[in-house]
Design an enzyme around this catalytic site. Structure first.
Site, PDB file in Angstrom:
ATOM      1  N   TYR A  77       0.826  -1.206   0.000  1.00 57.90           N
ATOM      2  CA  TYR A  77       0.000   0.000   0.000  1.00 57.90           C
ATOM      3  C   TYR A  77       0.861   1.257   0.000  1.00 57.90           C
ATOM      4  O   TYR A  77       1.872   1.318   0.690  1.00 57.90           O
ATOM      5  CB  TYR A  77      -0.903   0.013   1.243  1.00 57.90           C
ATOM      6  N   TRP A  99       1.228   5.658  -1.723  1.00 61.94           N
ATOM      7  CA  TRP A  99       0.968   6.643  -2.774  1.00 61.94           C
ATOM      8  C   TRP A  99       2.012   6.671  -3.861  1.00 61.94           C
ATOM      9  O   TRP A  99       1.773   7.207  -4.946  1.00 61.94           O
ATOM     10  CB  TRP A  99       0.851   8.031  -2.141  1.00 61.94           C
TER      11      TRP A  99
HETATM   12  N1  LIG Z   1      -1.083  18.680   2.192  1.00 59.87           N
HETATM   13  C1  LIG Z   1      -1.555  17.419   2.191  1.00 59.87           C
HETATM   14  N2  LIG Z   1      -2.773  17.155   1.675  1.00 59.87           N
HETATM   15  C2  LIG Z   1      -3.265  15.898   1.698  1.00 59.87           C
HETATM   16  C3  LIG Z   1      -2.502  14.818   2.190  1.00 59.87           C
HETATM   17  C4  LIG Z   1      -1.214  15.119   2.742  1.00 59.87           C
HETATM   18  O1  LIG Z   1      -0.497  14.221   3.231  1.00 59.87           O
HETATM   19  N3  LIG Z   1      -0.782  16.426   2.721  1.00 59.87           N
HETATM   20  N4  LIG Z   1      -3.013  13.533   2.133  1.00 59.87           N
HETATM   21  C5  LIG Z   1      -4.109  13.272   1.205  1.00 59.87           C
HETATM   22  C6  LIG Z   1      -4.794  12.016   1.543  1.00 59.87           C
HETATM   23  S1  LIG Z   1      -4.020  10.558   1.167  1.00 59.87           S
HETATM   24  C7  LIG Z   1      -6.034  11.968   2.061  1.00 59.87           C
HETATM   25  S2  LIG Z   1      -6.786  10.474   2.322  1.00 59.87           S
HETATM   26  C8  LIG Z   1      -6.774  13.184   2.416  1.00 59.87           C
HETATM   27  C9  LIG Z   1      -7.340  13.050   3.815  1.00 59.87           C
HETATM   28  O2  LIG Z   1      -8.345  13.952   4.041  1.00 59.87           O
HETATM   29  P1  LIG Z   1      -8.835  14.135   5.541  1.00 59.87           P
HETATM   30  O3  LIG Z   1      -8.836  12.845   6.248  1.00 59.87           O
HETATM   31  O4  LIG Z   1     -10.122  14.850   5.520  1.00 59.87           O
HETATM   32  O5  LIG Z   1      -7.662  15.092   6.081  1.00 59.87           O
HETATM   33  P2  LIG Z   1      -7.043  15.344   7.523  1.00 59.87           P
HETATM   34  O6  LIG Z   1      -6.160  16.526   7.350  1.00 59.87           O
HETATM   35  O7  LIG Z   1      -6.435  14.125   8.071  1.00 59.87           O
HETATM   36  O8  LIG Z   1      -8.293  15.729   8.410  1.00 59.87           O
HETATM   37  C10 LIG Z   1      -9.072  16.864   8.103  1.00 59.87           C
HETATM   38  C11 LIG Z   1      -9.493  17.546   9.381  1.00 59.87           C
HETATM   39  O9  LIG Z   1     -10.458  16.804  10.101  1.00 59.87           O
HETATM   40  C12 LIG Z   1     -10.483  17.338  11.407  1.00 59.87           C
HETATM   41  N5  LIG Z   1     -10.913  16.331  12.360  1.00 59.87           N
HETATM   42  C13 LIG Z   1     -10.172  15.370  12.943  1.00 59.87           C
HETATM   43  N6  LIG Z   1     -10.934  14.636  13.779  1.00 59.87           N
HETATM   44  C14 LIG Z   1     -12.174  15.177  13.728  1.00 59.87           C
HETATM   45  C15 LIG Z   1     -13.416  14.861  14.387  1.00 59.87           C
HETATM   46  O10 LIG Z   1     -13.530  13.933  15.166  1.00 59.87           O
HETATM   47  N7  LIG Z   1     -14.480  15.631  14.060  1.00 59.87           N
HETATM   48  C16 LIG Z   1     -14.394  16.666  13.185  1.00 59.87           C
HETATM   49  N8  LIG Z   1     -15.504  17.334  12.910  1.00 59.87           N
HETATM   50  N9  LIG Z   1     -13.250  16.990  12.579  1.00 59.87           N
HETATM   51  C17 LIG Z   1     -12.165  16.252  12.846  1.00 59.87           C
HETATM   52  C18 LIG Z   1      -9.059  17.748  11.726  1.00 59.87           C
HETATM   53  O11 LIG Z   1      -9.071  19.019  12.349  1.00 59.87           O
HETATM   54  C19 LIG Z   1      -8.372  17.706  10.387  1.00 59.87           C
HETATM   55  O12 LIG Z   1      -7.600  18.853  10.111  1.00 59.87           O
HETATM   56  O13 LIG Z   1      -5.903  14.317   2.392  1.00 59.87           O
HETATM   57  C20 LIG Z   1      -5.127  14.391   1.200  1.00 59.87           C
HETATM   58  N10 LIG Z   1      -4.496  15.679   1.167  1.00 59.87           N
HETATM   59  N1  LIG Z   2      -2.001   8.622  12.384  1.00 58.24           N
HETATM   60  C1  LIG Z   2      -2.379   8.698  11.111  1.00 58.24           C
HETATM   61  N2  LIG Z   2      -1.809   7.877  10.201  1.00 58.24           N
HETATM   62  C2  LIG Z   2      -2.187   7.953   8.901  1.00 58.24           C
HETATM   63  C3  LIG Z   2      -3.160   8.873   8.478  1.00 58.24           C
HETATM   64  C4  LIG Z   2      -3.748   9.720   9.459  1.00 58.24           C
HETATM   65  O1  LIG Z   2      -4.633  10.545   9.174  1.00 58.24           O
HETATM   66  N3  LIG Z   2      -3.321   9.614  10.756  1.00 58.24           N
HETATM   67  N4  LIG Z   2      -3.516   8.938   7.152  1.00 58.24           N
HETATM   68  C5  LIG Z   2      -3.369   7.723   6.373  1.00 58.24           C
HETATM   69  C6  LIG Z   2      -3.571   7.940   4.943  1.00 58.24           C
HETATM   70  S1  LIG Z   2      -5.051   8.674   4.490  1.00 58.24           S
HETATM   71  C7  LIG Z   2      -2.695   7.516   4.002  1.00 58.24           C
HETATM   72  S2  LIG Z   2      -3.147   7.609   2.348  1.00 58.24           S
HETATM   73  C8  LIG Z   2      -1.410   6.910   4.371  1.00 58.24           C
HETATM   74  C9  LIG Z   2      -0.264   7.312   3.426  1.00 58.24           C
HETATM   75  O2  LIG Z   2       0.761   6.393   3.510  1.00 58.24           O
HETATM   76  P1  LIG Z   2       1.798   6.184   2.318  1.00 58.24           P
HETATM   77  O3  LIG Z   2       1.135   6.353   1.006  1.00 58.24           O
HETATM   78  O4  LIG Z   2       2.506   4.901   2.561  1.00 58.24           O
HETATM   79  O5  LIG Z   2       2.791   7.403   2.573  1.00 58.24           O
HETATM   80  P2  LIG Z   2       3.855   8.079   1.587  1.00 58.24           P
HETATM   81  O6  LIG Z   2       4.740   8.875   2.463  1.00 58.24           O
HETATM   82  O7  LIG Z   2       3.147   8.806   0.504  1.00 58.24           O
HETATM   83  O8  LIG Z   2       4.657   6.846   1.025  1.00 58.24           O
HETATM   84  C10 LIG Z   2       4.957   6.668  -0.321  1.00 58.24           C
HETATM   85  C11 LIG Z   2       6.375   6.149  -0.423  1.00 58.24           C
HETATM   86  O9  LIG Z   2       6.638   5.824  -1.787  1.00 58.24           O
HETATM   87  C12 LIG Z   2       7.963   6.246  -2.103  1.00 58.24           C
HETATM   88  N5  LIG Z   2       8.034   6.442  -3.563  1.00 58.24           N
HETATM   89  C13 LIG Z   2       7.707   7.550  -4.273  1.00 58.24           C
HETATM   90  N6  LIG Z   2       7.886   7.324  -5.583  1.00 58.24           N
HETATM   91  C14 LIG Z   2       8.334   6.063  -5.721  1.00 58.24           C
HETATM   92  C15 LIG Z   2       8.684   5.257  -6.841  1.00 58.24           C
HETATM   93  O10 LIG Z   2       8.619   5.675  -7.993  1.00 58.24           O
HETATM   94  N7  LIG Z   2       9.101   3.994  -6.585  1.00 58.24           N
HETATM   95  C16 LIG Z   2       9.193   3.490  -5.325  1.00 58.24           C
HETATM   96  N8  LIG Z   2       9.600   2.226  -5.176  1.00 58.24           N
HETATM   97  N9  LIG Z   2       8.874   4.236  -4.247  1.00 58.24           N
HETATM   98  C17 LIG Z   2       8.432   5.495  -4.440  1.00 58.24           C
HETATM   99  C18 LIG Z   2       8.156   7.506  -1.308  1.00 58.24           C
HETATM  100  O11 LIG Z   2       9.532   7.771  -1.120  1.00 58.24           O
HETATM  101  C19 LIG Z   2       7.407   7.188  -0.007  1.00 58.24           C
HETATM  102  O12 LIG Z   2       8.250   6.656   0.978  1.00 58.24           O
HETATM  103  O13 LIG Z   2      -1.069   7.272   5.709  1.00 58.24           O
HETATM  104  C20 LIG Z   2      -2.096   6.935   6.631  1.00 58.24           C
HETATM  105  N10 LIG Z   2      -1.612   7.106   7.988  1.00 58.24           N
HETATM  106 MO   LIG Z   3      -5.121   8.800   2.148  1.00 60.10          MO
END
Ligand SMILES: Nc1nc2c(c(=O)[nH]1)N[C@H]1C(S)=C(S)[C@@H](COP(=O)(O)OP(=O)(O)OC[C@H]3O[C@@H](n4cnc5c(=O)[nH]c(N)nc54)[C@H](O)[C@@H]3O)O[C@H]1N2
Ligand SMILES: Nc1nc2c(c(=O)[nH]1)N[C@H]1C(S)=C(S)[C@@H](COP(=O)(O)OP(=O)(O)OC[C@H]3O[C@@H](n4cnc5c(=O)[nH]c(N)nc54)[C@H](O)[C@@H]3O)O[C@H]1N2
Ligand SMILES: [Mo]
Length: 784
Positions: A109, A111
């Site tokens: 899993y 990104w």
């Molecule tokens: N810059 C940036 N953008 C991203 C990502 C990133 O790593 N960096 N990751 C991307 C990915 S993979 C995903 S899945 C999306 C995730 O999208 P989300 O899951 O929506 O993003 P988060 O920033 O984790 O959470 C959004 C907000 O929810 C609020 N929150 C937390 N708990 C609660 C609660 O119990 N109730 C309420 N009402 N609010 C709460 C927090 O204040 C938080 O800032 O974002 C994407 N966008």
């Molecule tokens: N506590 C907490 N944990 C969370 C979340 C949260 O809200 N709270 N959010 C969750 C969510 S929504 C998500 S989506 C996950 C994200 O979790 P991940 O998607 O696992 O996080 P990334 O840091 O994007 O990891 C991608 C990795 O791929 C590597 N990579 C980039 N390009 C390439 C390539 O071309 N080849 C190879 N082999 N590697 C490459 C990068 O260096 C990086 O280490 O985290 C989750 N974890």
């Molecule tokens: Mo995500």
């Protein structure tokens, strides 16, 4: 002057060139609000964090495969590519021959990077499928709960709830947007695969300028852009369902709910209403009841409910709400609330899941398919819900429940990861460390020395997109981009495709894996899928070389017709939902029939799990909420070593936001190094006092690279500030078993004494084996 070349990334389209030895990046000229995260990219060209040569964990070289307590604490030995590929191929052959494909975990899993061909997951899955398959993972960390509950109650995930409401409709017609979990603009900065125009800020701005009210339900004030002119309802984390029930109670008792809509388009409302009024459980879900749980006063709840009923109202529920205990409930209850308001399918009204979380959600769909690499068929049927990885590794063959199935975990001997960082994304890292000691071999392809690479046995250096040609395209983004190579591969890094091709040659699957094509041949082949569809639709359909020379191509989009929700509203018989009843399921007979006590027939309020006591803590072992949300300064853990991310650290440590009242009660001042702890672990961080948080709530974004103070300790402390050392590794419920990492509870104190310096971004020091020592692993150990 070197000319700029087009490229793309999860943060947006850009062009780049190397000038005077430095990588220069210029956002796409058509992007109204380019992401600052592009500023992390230049570091990927020359950082000491890049993996330059294949490396093997010393203990694995010396003792061969087997469970290993030293993983994550051992030294690495750099080896030649030929040696590395031979070791990996031999180990794959051994595990496939001895244990079969069901002993290989290839979920992998993560990104990875933008680019349709060099997409690491597609590459690793295609490669493993040709060897006989692998145990996969299903669903995502993003929306583990939503993906499972949606099909039962509203239809397939990514259909009705994410295809019906556009930003244009909001700008045009919404009068009220009630955003549970907000729409933090930092989140819309990114979209997996690319985002060539960041439009969310402007659309929210024009809706607001037209008079649309934006209601932010969140513990953080900055979960809306300033353009929203939002009204902040500061909620206790994890209590949105209580608030929604309080609103629903007002709608039902003041007869503001749309009975005709409920009759025609939903099933099971009366069973739910009996719960709302307390007829079924003796507890009436009044605004006062809700207020005591969620911290928003009862009159505010009443006024909100009445306003929602009289306006064109859109209810949105963020991903974050369901990445928590009982995460299925807010997703479902948000649907019920929107159904009671009766506006699903109306322009700018109804329900939208996760709008604002990614840059392209809410844009118009494309009419043509994107280039996609065939992964072939996986002969292994076994899978795990993605966030159950540590359970799987720690408890082979243990039983668990998932979505109505009684399942057992497989017995995994080999883990293969390319394009993800489990030591970023998983919860309870001390538990994950224990889990990663169990398999016989762990192989990782990485661009950088992430914590996951440091916990592997064999690490193969992968190129980043900057080092290769690819096609950039993403769902909802009308621009297809020629991603042109900008720099030479760093060190001896190879494309994932080249690595797998090399392994396939040693394993006899090269012909099938490569189809005798170079990477460049593949781009032309994959491009042709889209070109043919363009041609068939009567659109301009340039050949590959023309597209490549031009650098980009605009793809056609569907008109804004209100999507599946409008079709359902217009004619529920002709366009039923793909649920068992064809309607919105306020009561789900299917879910009820599973007999789970943590997810029953209709949405309910379930109190959160209690925290266990811990030495050194007061009467309440974890009195403060910790929001572990997505970082504004990077994407997950990617490029945490980049300039934008590092500029936000304080003395190299991740910033933790704390309310001034909570800080004062503990003698914590702005900039202090603090220690956060609970029953699972502890980490250090740097305190930033902020009244943008509700009192009692702290916030520590995910993504600071895990740096254990003592990598050999049973319970490690992260001195850099990774919140996943604190989060709990339990599923959302037996229904979905989704990730619950968004919220946890902790105690905090000022760090006394001299804090250990953060050294995670210092170059790796490799071991050198005594000359004459063989690279062949010695006799293999017995395993677990
Ligand atoms: N810059 C940036 N953008 C991203 C990502 C990133 O790593 N960096 N990751 C991307 C990915 S993979 C995903 S899945 C999306 C995730 O999208 P989300 O899951 O929506 O993003 P988060 O920033 O984790 O959470 C959004 C907000 O929810 C609020 N929150 C937390 N708990 C609660 C609660 O119990 N109730 C309420 N009402 N609010 C709460 C927090 O204040 C938080 O800032 O974002 C994407 N966008
Ligand atoms: N506590 C907490 N944990 C969370 C979340 C949260 O809200 N709270 N959010 C969750 C969510 S929504 C998500 S989506 C996950 C994200 O979790 P991940 O998607 O696992 O996080 P990334 O840091 O994007 O990891 C991608 C990795 O791929 C590597 N990579 C980039 N390009 C390439 C390539 O071309 N080849 C190879 N082999 N590697 C490459 C990068 O260096 C990086 O280490 O985290 C989750 N974890
Ligand atoms: Mo995500």
């Amino acid at each position: 002057m070197t000319p700029f070349k087009t490229h793309s990334s999860h943060w947006g389209a850009f062009s780049g060139r190397v000038q005077d030895g430095a990588l220069e990046i210029r956002p796409h000229s058509g992007d109204p609000h380019p992401s600052p995260l592009l500023g992390n990219l230049p570091a990927s060209a020359d950082s000491p964090m890049r993996i330059r040569r294949p490396a093997v964990r010393r203990g694995w070289l010396e003792h061969g495969p087997g469970a290993a307590a030293a993983r994550g604490a051992d030294e690495f030995v750099e080896v030649e590519w030929d040696e590395a590929l031979a070791l990996v191929a031999a180990e794959l052959r051994r595990v496939y021959d001895t244990h079969g494909p069901q002993a290989v975990f290839g979920g992998s899993y993560g990104w990875a990077s933008a680019g349709r061909f060099h997409h690491a997951q597609s590459q690793v899955h295609r490669f493993l499928n040709l060897l006989g398959g692998y145990v996969k993972s299903v669903n995502t960390y993003s929306s583990g709960a939503a993906m499972v509950i949606m099909p039962h109650v509203l239809g397939p995930y990514d259909h009705v709830e994410r295809k019906s409401v556009t930003w244009d409709a909001i700008a045009r017609s919404s009068q009220m947007v009630v955003a549970f979990g907000g729409m933090a603009i930092k989140n819309a900065d990114v979209h997996g695969g690319g985002n060539s125009a960041h439009i969310v800020r402007d659309r929210i701005g024009s809706a607001s300028a037209r008079g649309c009210r934006f209601i932010l339900v969140s513990p953080l004030r900055d979960d809306f852009p300033p353009e929203a002119n939002g009204e902040w309802l500061s909620i206790v984390p994890g209590t949105d369902v209580a608030l929604m029930l309080g609103i629903a109670h007002v709608l039902a008792t003041e007869l503001l709910h749309d009975r005709a809509f409920l009759d025609r388009y939903t099933v099971g409302y009366l069973a739910f209403e009996a719960y709302l009024t307390g007829a079924s459980d003796g507890v009436e879900k009044t605004p006062e009841w809700a207020s005591a749980l969620c911290g928003i006063d009862a009159d505010t709840i009443r006024t909100l409910a009445r306003d929602m009923a009289r306006s064109r109202t859109l209810v949105t529920v963020s991903h974050s709400l369901q990445r928590a205990d009982h995460g299925e409930q807010p997703v479902w209850m948000g649907i019920v609330l929107a159904a009671m308001l009766g506006q699903m399918g109306l322009d700018g009204g109804g329900y939208s899941y996760s709008l604002g979380a990614l840059g392209n959600t809410g844009k118009h769909d494309l009419t043509v398919p994107l280039p996609t690499l065939d992964q072939f068929r996986n002969p292994v049927a076994d899978f795990i819900p993605v966030a159950r990885i540590a359970d799987m590794l720690l408890q082979p063959s243990a039983p668990y429940a998932y979505n109505g199935q009684a399942r057992r975990y497989p017995d995994i001997k080999l883990v293969y990861w390319a394009g993800g960082n489990p030591f970023h994304h998983h919860q309870d890292l001390n538990r994950l460390r224990a889990a990663f000691r169990r398999p016989e071999t762990i192989i990782v392809h990485e661009t950088a020395w992430t914590s996951s690479a440091r916990h592997a046995d064999i690490v193969l250096p992968a190129t980043t997109t900057l080092e290769r040609d690819d096609i950039g395209a993403a769902s909802g983004d009308p621009l297809m981009i020629a991603m042109k190579q900008l720099i030479a591969p760093v060190g001896e890094a190879r494309d994932d495709y080249a690595i797998f091709s090399g392994l396939a040659r040693l394993l006899g699957t090269a012909e099938a894996f490569t189809e005798n094509r170079s990477a460049r041949d593949w781009l032309a082949v994959l491009y042709d899928t889209t070109r043919k569809a363009l041609d068939a639709g009567g659109h301009e359909a340039p050949d590959f070389e023309t597209f490549w020379a031009r650098g980009e191509l605009t793809l056609p989009v569907k008109p804004d017709t209100g999507g599946p929700a409008r079709a359902f509203r217009d004619d529920p018989h002709a366009s039923p939902l793909a649920t068992p009843s064809g309607k919105i399921e306020i009561f789900s007979q299917t879910i009820e029939s599973f007999g789970y006590e943590d997810c029953q027939g209709h949405p309910r309020w379930y109190p959160p799990h209690a925290e266990a006591a811990r030495a050194g803590a007061g009467a309440d072992p974890a009195p403060l909420h910790l929001v572990c949300n997505q970082p504004h300064q990077r994407l997950h853990s990617q490029l945490d070593y980049g300039a934008v991310s590092r500029a936000t650290k304080i003395d190299g440590r991740e910033a933790l936001r704390i309310h001034p009242a909570d800080a004062a009660a503990r003698g914590i001042q702005d900039g202090d190094v603090v220690r956060l702890f609970n029953a699972r672990g502890s980490c250090l961080a740097a305190a930033v006092l902020s009244d943008a948080l509700r009192a009692g709530v702290m916030q520590l974004a995910t993504g600071a690279w895990f740096e254990p103070h003592d990598p050999t300790a049973e319970e490690a402390t992260c001195i850099h500030g990774n919140p996943n050392i604190l989060t709990r590794d339990i599923g959302t419920s037996q229904l979905a078993q989704g990730c619950t990492g968004q919220l946890t509870r902790v105690e905090i104190e000022r760090f006394a004494g001299t804090p250990p310096p953060v050294r995670i971004f210092e170059p790796i020091r490799f071991a050198h084996l005594p000359s004459g020592s063989s690279l062949e692993p010695r006799a293999k150990s017995s395993g677990k």
